[in-house]
Design a protein around this motif. Structure first.
Motif, PDB file in Angstrom:
ATOM      1  N   SER A 105     -12.644 -19.231  64.946  1.00 54.65           N
ATOM      2  CA  SER A 105     -11.223 -19.209  65.942  1.00 54.65           C
ATOM      3  C   SER A 105     -10.454 -20.201  66.265  1.00 54.65           C
ATOM      4  CB  SER A 105     -11.794 -19.338  67.303  1.00 54.65           C
ATOM      5  OG  SER A 105     -12.825 -20.017  67.576  1.00 54.65           O
ATOM      6  N   TYR A 106     -10.560 -21.975  66.178  1.00 50.47           N
ATOM      7  CA  TYR A 106      -9.438 -22.506  66.026  1.00 50.47           C
ATOM      8  C   TYR A 106      -9.940 -23.980  65.673  1.00 50.47           C
ATOM      9  CZ  TYR A 106     -13.035 -24.745  69.650  1.00 50.47           C
ATOM     10  OH  TYR A 106     -13.379 -26.093  70.516  1.00 50.47           O
ATOM     11  N   ALA A 107      -9.007 -24.948  64.800  1.00 52.79           N
ATOM     12  CA  ALA A 107      -8.921 -25.998  64.581  1.00 52.79           C
ATOM     13  C   ALA A 107      -8.571 -27.356  65.649  1.00 52.79           C
ATOM     14  CB  ALA A 107      -8.445 -26.118  62.968  1.00 52.79           C
ATOM     15  N   GLY A 108      -9.166 -28.314  65.730  1.00 60.16           N
ATOM     16  CA  GLY A 108      -8.801 -28.938  66.658  1.00 60.16           C
ATOM     17  C   GLY A 108      -9.898 -29.727  67.582  1.00 60.16           C
ATOM     18  N   PRO A 109      -9.292 -30.023  68.436  1.00 63.83           N
ATOM     19  CA  PRO A 109      -7.723 -30.698  68.513  1.00 63.83           C
ATOM     20  C   PRO A 109      -8.344 -32.221  68.638  1.00 63.83           C
ATOM     21  CG  PRO A 109      -9.660 -30.795  70.206  1.00 63.83           C
ATOM     22  CD  PRO A 109     -10.956 -30.227  69.720  1.00 63.83           C
ATOM     23  N   VAL A 110      -7.167 -32.168  68.348  1.00 61.37           N
ATOM     24  CA  VAL A 110      -6.393 -34.008  67.871  1.00 61.37           C
ATOM     25  C   VAL A 110      -6.138 -34.244  68.529  1.00 61.37           C
ATOM     26  CG1 VAL A 110      -6.977 -33.089  64.952  1.00 61.37           C
ATOM     27  CG2 VAL A 110      -4.782 -33.433  65.396  1.00 61.37           C
ATOM     28  N   TYR A 111      -6.164 -35.754  68.967  1.00 62.13           N
ATOM     29  CA  TYR A 111      -5.450 -36.397  70.527  1.00 62.13           C
ATOM     30  C   TYR A 111      -4.553 -37.559  69.699  1.00 62.13           C
ATOM     31  CZ  TYR A 111      -8.830 -34.335  73.030  1.00 62.13           C
ATOM     32  OH  TYR A 111      -9.553 -33.634  73.187  1.00 62.13           O
ATOM     33  N   LEU A 112      -3.270 -37.234  69.871  1.00 62.47           N
ATOM     34  CA  LEU A 112      -2.634 -38.915  69.530  1.00 62.47           C
ATOM     35  C   LEU A 112      -2.513 -39.764  70.451  1.00 62.47           C
ATOM     36  CD1 LEU A 112      -1.674 -40.724  66.780  1.00 62.47           C
ATOM     37  CD2 LEU A 112       0.151 -39.704  66.958  1.00 62.47           C
ATOM     38  N   PRO A 113      -1.877 -40.783  70.942  1.00 65.12           N
ATOM     39  CA  PRO A 113      -1.036 -41.788  72.440  1.00 65.12           C
ATOM     40  C   PRO A 113       0.456 -41.142  71.965  1.00 65.12           C
ATOM     41  CG  PRO A 113      -2.741 -43.324  71.994  1.00 65.12           C
ATOM     42  CD  PRO A 113      -2.673 -42.290  70.382  1.00 65.12           C
ATOM     43  N   GLY A 114       1.567 -40.563  73.214  1.00 64.29           N
ATOM     44  CA  GLY A 114       2.013 -39.986  72.836  1.00 64.29           C
ATOM     45  C   GLY A 114       2.968 -40.141  73.936  1.00 64.29           C
ATOM     46  N   LYS A 115       2.962 -41.303  75.068  1.00 66.63           N
ATOM     47  CA  LYS A 115       3.826 -41.759  75.818  1.00 66.63           C
ATOM     48  C   LYS A 115       5.288 -42.110  75.344  1.00 66.63           C
ATOM     49  CE  LYS A 115       4.426 -42.927  80.504  1.00 66.63           C
ATOM     50  NZ  LYS A 115       2.658 -44.103  81.714  1.00 66.63           N
ATOM     51  N   GLY A 116       6.259 -40.998  75.521  1.00 69.94           N
ATOM     52  CA  GLY A 116       7.534 -42.113  74.948  1.00 69.94           C
ATOM     53  C   GLY A 116       8.490 -41.422  73.710  1.00 69.94           C
ATOM     54  N   ILE A 117       7.146 -41.180  73.079  1.00 69.80           N
ATOM     55  CA  ILE A 117       7.666 -41.063  71.542  1.00 69.80           C
ATOM     56  C   ILE A 117       7.973 -40.030  71.126  1.00 69.80           C
ATOM     57  CG2 ILE A 117       6.293 -43.543  70.722  1.00 69.80           C
ATOM     58  CD1 ILE A 117       4.004 -41.418  69.974  1.00 69.80           C
ATOM     59  N   CYS A 118       8.640 -39.224  69.507  1.00 70.84           N
ATOM     60  CA  CYS A 118       8.163 -38.308  69.114  1.00 70.84           C
ATOM     61  C   CYS A 118       8.173 -37.998  68.164  1.00 70.84           C
ATOM     62  CB  CYS A 118       9.861 -37.594  68.307  1.00 70.84           C
ATOM     63  SG  CYS A 118      11.045 -38.359  69.148  1.00 70.84           S
ATOM     64  N   VAL A 119       6.896 -36.671  68.390  1.00 74.76           N
ATOM     65  CA  VAL A 119       6.144 -36.411  67.442  1.00 74.76           C
ATOM     66  C   VAL A 119       6.037 -35.459  66.363  1.00 74.76           C
ATOM     67  CG1 VAL A 119       4.440 -37.100  69.058  1.00 74.76           C
ATOM     68  CG2 VAL A 119       4.963 -35.027  69.618  1.00 74.76           C
ATOM     69  N   ASP A 120       5.221 -35.045  65.302  1.00 75.37           N
ATOM     70  CA  ASP A 120       5.155 -34.425  64.241  1.00 75.37           C
ATOM     71  C   ASP A 120       4.022 -34.237  63.981  1.00 75.37           C
ATOM     72  OD1 ASP A 120       8.102 -35.107  63.844  1.00 75.37           O
ATOM     73  OD2 ASP A 120       7.276 -36.075  61.540  1.00 75.37           O
ATOM     74  N   TRP A 121       3.551 -33.029  64.370  1.00 77.17           N
ATOM     75  CA  TRP A 121       2.641 -31.676  64.385  1.00 77.17           C
ATOM     76  C   TRP A 121       2.713 -30.324  63.869  1.00 77.17           C
ATOM     77  CZ3 TRP A 121       3.301 -27.385  67.935  1.00 77.17           C
ATOM     78  CH2 TRP A 121       4.660 -27.405  68.403  1.00 77.17           C
ATOM     79  N   GLY A 122       1.701 -29.764  63.521  1.00 78.68           N
ATOM     80  CA  GLY A 122       1.800 -27.963  62.930  1.00 78.68           C
ATOM     81  C   GLY A 122       0.383 -27.719  62.543  1.00 78.68           C
ATOM     82  N   GLY A 123       0.261 -26.964  61.943  1.00 77.65           N
ATOM     83  CA  GLY A 123      -1.378 -26.515  61.642  1.00 77.65           C
ATOM     84  C   GLY A 123      -1.189 -25.308  60.644  1.00 77.65           C
ATOM     85  N   ALA A 124      -1.879 -24.865  60.591  1.00 83.26           N
ATOM     86  CA  ALA A 124      -2.180 -23.822  59.288  1.00 83.26           C
ATOM     87  C   ALA A 124      -3.427 -22.667  59.953  1.00 83.26           C
ATOM     88  CB  ALA A 124      -2.446 -24.270  57.831  1.00 83.26           C
ATOM     89  N   ILE A 125      -3.313 -21.899  59.496  1.00 82.43           N
ATOM     90  CA  ILE A 125      -4.341 -20.921  59.117  1.00 82.43           C
ATOM     91  C   ILE A 125      -3.881 -19.643  57.966  1.00 82.43           C
ATOM     92  CG2 ILE A 125      -5.198 -18.852  60.594  1.00 82.43           C
ATOM     93  CD1 ILE A 125      -3.717 -19.523  63.351  1.00 82.43           C
ATOM     94  N   GLU A 126      -5.462 -19.708  56.884  1.00 85.70           N
ATOM     95  CA  GLU A 126      -5.284 -19.319  55.428  1.00 85.70           C
ATOM     96  C   GLU A 126      -3.745 -19.940  55.014  1.00 85.70           C
ATOM     97  OE1 GLU A 126      -6.243 -15.219  57.326  1.00 85.70           O
ATOM     98  OE2 GLU A 126      -8.011 -15.072  55.958  1.00 85.70           O
TER      99      GLU A 126
END
Length: 148
Positions: A105-126
């Motif tokens: 049903s799902y992948a993750g969760p993954v965590y990262l300190p993010g206060k005041g920063i830009c983030v790159d994120w994403g995922g894949a299914i099949e």
């Protein structure tokens, strides 16, 4: 069991190994899969992007912890399929955190300190993946979405 691991960006891209022709849009399309609360108490959805025809990747944030969390959720849970989710700081100040494997049903969760920063994120299914670059820089910035 869900696991997070830190690796270099090139290894993450090599692991994805599913890049095909890409198109760029913004993260504004309505998700089909509902956020499942996997990041835990206090995390609110701040951005999402559909994994075309398969599910949705959610970026969440907790003001209490100052952390971002990403989870990739299938539209319809079922047999185990390859799924992947990742998160990193856009400026390269952090290692990539990711979770990948065969999930129902799902992948993750993954965590990262993010206060005041830009983030790159994403995922894949099949074989369908999506990436968002330079988003949520301490505000509700959409970022740039790339579908694979």
């Amino acid at each position: 069991m869900k696991r997070s691991r830190a690796i270099t960006g090139s290894a993450v891209l090599a692991m994805a190994g599913i890049a095909t022709m890409a198109t760029a849009t913004t993260a504004s399309a309505a998700p089909k899969a509902a956020y499942n609360g996997a990041c835990g108490s206090g995390y609110s959805v701040v951005n999402s992007v559909p994994v075309t025809g398969k599910g949705t990747v959610y970026l969440t944030y907790s003001a209490k912890t100052g952390k971002n969390c990403v989870v990739t959720v299938r539209n319809s849970p079922g047999k185990r399929v390859y799924m992947y989710t990742y998160l990193t700081a856009t400026d390269g100040s952090s290692d990539w955190v990711y979770d990948s494997g065969q999930y129902t049903s799902y992948a993750g969760p993954v965590y990262l300190p993010g206060k005041g920063i830009c983030v790159d994120w994403g995922g894949a299914i099949e074989s369908v993946s999506v990436s968002v670059s330079g988003s949520n820089c301490g505000r509700m910035a959409a970022g740039v979405v790339t579908h694979h």
